[in-house]
Design a protein around this motif. Structure first.
Motif, PDB file in Angstrom:
ATOM      1  N   ILE A  17       0.877  -1.169   0.000  1.00 38.72           N
ATOM      2  CA  ILE A  17       0.000   0.000   0.000  1.00 38.72           C
ATOM      3  C   ILE A  17       0.913   1.217   0.000  1.00 38.72           C
ATOM      4  CG2 ILE A  17      -1.769   1.265   1.278  1.00 38.72           C
ATOM      5  CD1 ILE A  17      -2.507  -1.525   2.569  1.00 38.72           C
ATOM      6  N   ALA A  41       2.762  -1.220   4.432  1.00 36.52           N
ATOM      7  CA  ALA A  41       2.447   0.044   3.765  1.00 36.52           C
ATOM      8  C   ALA A  41       3.751   0.806   3.610  1.00 36.52           C
ATOM      9  CB  ALA A  41       1.460   0.846   4.596  1.00 36.52           C
ATOM     10  N   THR A  96      -2.569   7.561  -3.327  1.00 39.40           N
ATOM     11  CA  THR A  96      -2.140   6.160  -3.283  1.00 39.40           C
ATOM     12  C   THR A  96      -1.598   5.823  -4.675  1.00 39.40           C
ATOM     13  OG1 THR A  96      -4.409   5.497  -3.808  1.00 39.40           O
ATOM     14  CG2 THR A  96      -3.726   5.342  -1.495  1.00 39.40           C
ATOM     15  N   ILE A 121      -8.333  -4.148  -1.515  1.00 41.18           N
ATOM     16  CA  ILE A 121      -7.641  -2.869  -1.270  1.00 41.18           C
ATOM     17  C   ILE A 121      -7.851  -1.939  -2.471  1.00 41.18           C
ATOM     18  CG2 ILE A 121      -5.393  -1.779  -0.891  1.00 41.18           C
ATOM     19  CD1 ILE A 121      -4.520  -4.408   0.539  1.00 41.18           C
TER      20      ILE A 121
END
Lengths: 254, 361
Positions: free
Chosen positions: B140, B168, B291, B241
């Motif tokens: 992520i 992440a 992101t 996700i």
């Protein structure tokens, strides 16, 4: 005394430690790993740490140790177990944290992690199985392979001019400020097994008392890799390994 | 009480934010341009206040494996580095992803390849979003464009990491790490107690509590059937996700005829560039992926029939442009503009590139 008497609990003189489960081991007959696994299980039980132990398994033959000992485990990348154990112990200081590593894992690819974790005085124990060969990958040269010893990657015998010298990493560890207890043991006889168990117990207790880092080397056989019978492998170890890797305590910071 | 506004570097903000959000441990190794992270932590001595562990490892390899060890026990652990150091961490990151452990990694990017330069770059986009280490896994990836976001993304990164049991990464760069800006830091949160960690992370290996089976943290599976199941499980998680965690910002996109797509420091340059272009009568908007994975594919796809072309503005030779082109699927021209080797372009260069590469054609 017939069989029904023999199996009565009051006549029990020897049993499998509770922490060892019934999963069939993948080790070759004659291998030292099973004995050392049992000793670790016994010591954890005797210390009453069944619920407070975290082991770190290596890459190598003992990668599946987590299948045999019923405690929590973390499976590290090749050589990185001391770094993994460092973090676990720092974050859970009341846990018994140890790594279990072979010679390739500890003394070749993981040399930096081993030396630095030991030198920081991490309150962990490293159990080091030295059988002078890469067992799992099929018998290649290890950092501890003796001069002249034949393996798949030094089929004519280890020649220091080509492959360099075997590494006495335990002697190195004994020189480090951070180590509390550094010892070299073996498990080829009942007497040796009893001594090795005492060493593991001392190392584990040191780590719980915050005395620093502990290294217990077990000079071991790999009869499959050495291409010998288990019995011959034990004899070969005594005749060839022990002179170069002498047994006994190298450091004991009482 | 009014929140205190402070002035500091991005690297310092990230270190302070981690202490404040209750992180349990940091493991790192010095490398320019991110060394202020470890320096700030060492100066603040959080082990005396929150109890956070701070340890300078012997290498980036050791540091990421310490993260693996700590994360496997359910604690909030993190590391930071810069490009060459993050390359060294890739093995560990793959293991962490494979074992499904939550942790936070920070990359304050510098130019490569090789030893490269200590100046800013965004050339680790591929490494971050397309794998980096071995095997099919995803990180992520959050891309901060300000010192404030450096601070904010620490807590967000940990939140997402624990929600999905997945590493992440904050993909920053030498500009965002080194520049000083105003920042409001979060309130101090207490670290979770050991009992809370055990309760919240029943999967963690921190000592087999009575009554439960041993927890074994591993990415190893010898049976290919089981290994495929493990991989399919990861892929299902990644789809979830992608469905839920896409984040992006749109600036003046409503009437835009052209779109600049840029993340991190480039988005700041892009912001000035769209003002300059609009002063010349060129209607340009800015889409900023926050992101990088999950990538705002649908949002970009949505602009494919609204704008005449897109410019991917990156401090690299053209990496994110591949994801933009996949999103628009050949319907409109997508061009790249970027500088290499640590050079940061001015907004005027961006406007010129927009004109030359998209408008003149």
């Amino acid at each position: 005394m017939d069989k029904s008497d023999i199996i009565k609990p009051e006549n029990l003189v020897y049993k499998k430690p509770k922490l060892m489960n019934d999963n069939p081991m993948h080790y070759c007959p004659g291998c030292s790993h099973g004995v050392v696994h049992k000793l670790i299980a016994e010591v954890i039980e005797e210390m009453g740490m069944e619920h407070k132990s975290v082991g770190v398994s290596p890459v190598g033959c003992a990668v599946f140790i987590y299948n045999y000992l019923d405690i929590d485990w973390e499976e590290a990348a090749h050589g990185r177990a001391p770094a993994v154990a460092t973090a676990i112990k720092r974050l859970w200081p009341d846990r018994l944290v140890f790594s279990y590593q072979g010679d390739g894992d500890l003394a070749a690819i993981g040399t930096a992690e081993t030396i630095h974790a030991l030198n920081r005085g991490e309150n962990i124990t490293i159990i080091f199985i030295n059988n002078a060969i890469y067992g799992m990958t099929g018998g290649q040269m290890a950092p501890t392979t003796l001069v002249g010893m034949k393996t798949a990657t030094c089929p004519y015998g280890r020649d220091p001019k080509i492959q360099g010298y075997p590494l006495k990493i335990t002697e190195l560890a004994a020189q480090l400020e951070g180590t509390a207890y550094v010892t070299r043991q073996s498990v080829q006889t009942p007497a040796a097994i009893r001594k090795a168990k005492k060493a593991i117990r001392k190392a584990f207790e040191n780590s719980m008392q915050g005395k620093g880092s502990n290294l217990v080397e077990i000079v071991s056989t790999c009869n499959s890799g050495w291409k010998m019978s288990p019995e011959k492998a034990n004899k070969w170890m005594e005749d060839n390994m022990f002179p170069f890797y002498p047994l006994g305590d190298l450091k004991d910071k009482e | 009480m009014a929140q205190e506004v402070l002035l500091m570097k991005g690297n310092e903000a990230i270190a302070r934010a981690a202490i404040l959000c209750g992180a349990d441990a940091y493991f790192g190794y010095p490398i320019t341009p991110q060394s202020e992270v470890l320096e700030t932590l060492a100066e603040l001595k959080p082990w005396e206040t929150t109890g956070m562990v701070v340890l300078q490892a012997e290498s980036e390899v050791a540091a990421i494996n310490m993260v693996y060890g700590g994360a496997a026990t359910g604690k909030m652990v993190w590391t930071s580095s810069s490009s060459p150091g993050v390359s060294l961490k890739q093995e560990g990151i793959s293991y962490i992803a494979g074992a499904e452990l939550p942790c936070l990694i920070v990359n304050v990017m510098r130019g490569g390849p090789g030893l490269g330069t200590i100046q800013p770059s965004q050339a680790d986009y591929f490494q971050t979003t397309k794998g980096g280490g071995h095997g099919d896994y995803r990180l992520i990836a959050l891309a901060p464009a300000s010192v404030q976001e450096m601070a904010d993304f620490v807590e967000l990164g940990f939140k997402l990491a624990f929600k999905y049991r997945n590493p992440a990464i904050i993909l920053s760069d030498g500009v965002i790490g080194q520049m000083m800006e105003k920042v409001v830091l979060p309130e101090q949160k207490p670290r979770r107690t050991d009992a809370e960690v055990i309760e919240q992370c029943p999967w963690a290996a921190n000592g087999k509590a009575e009554g439960r089976k041993p927890n074994i943290i591993t990415s190893l599976e010898m049976d290919p059937q089981k290994m495929e199941v493990r991989n399919l499980h990861l892929q299902a998680k990644y789809r979830e996700i992608e469905e839920n965690e896409v984040r992006y910002e749109e600036i003046q996109c409503d009437d835009a005829e052209y779109l600049i797509v840029a993340f991190g420091s480039c988005a700041r340059i892009g912001q000035k560039a769209i003002q300059m272009a609009r002063a010349e009568g060129i209607k340009v908007g800015l889409l900023r992926p926050i992101t990088l994975w999950p990538f705002p594919t649908k949002a970009i796809q949505g602009y494919a029939n609204k704008v005449k072309g897109m410019l991917s503005l990156e401090l690299n030779a053209g990496q994110m442009i591949e994801d933009i082109r996949l999103a628009v699927n050949g319907t409109i021209p997508v061009e790249h503009f970027g500088r290499l080797g640590g050079i940061v372009p001015g907004p005027d260069e961006v406007v010129n590139a927009l004109k030359e590469k998209l408008i003149k054609h």
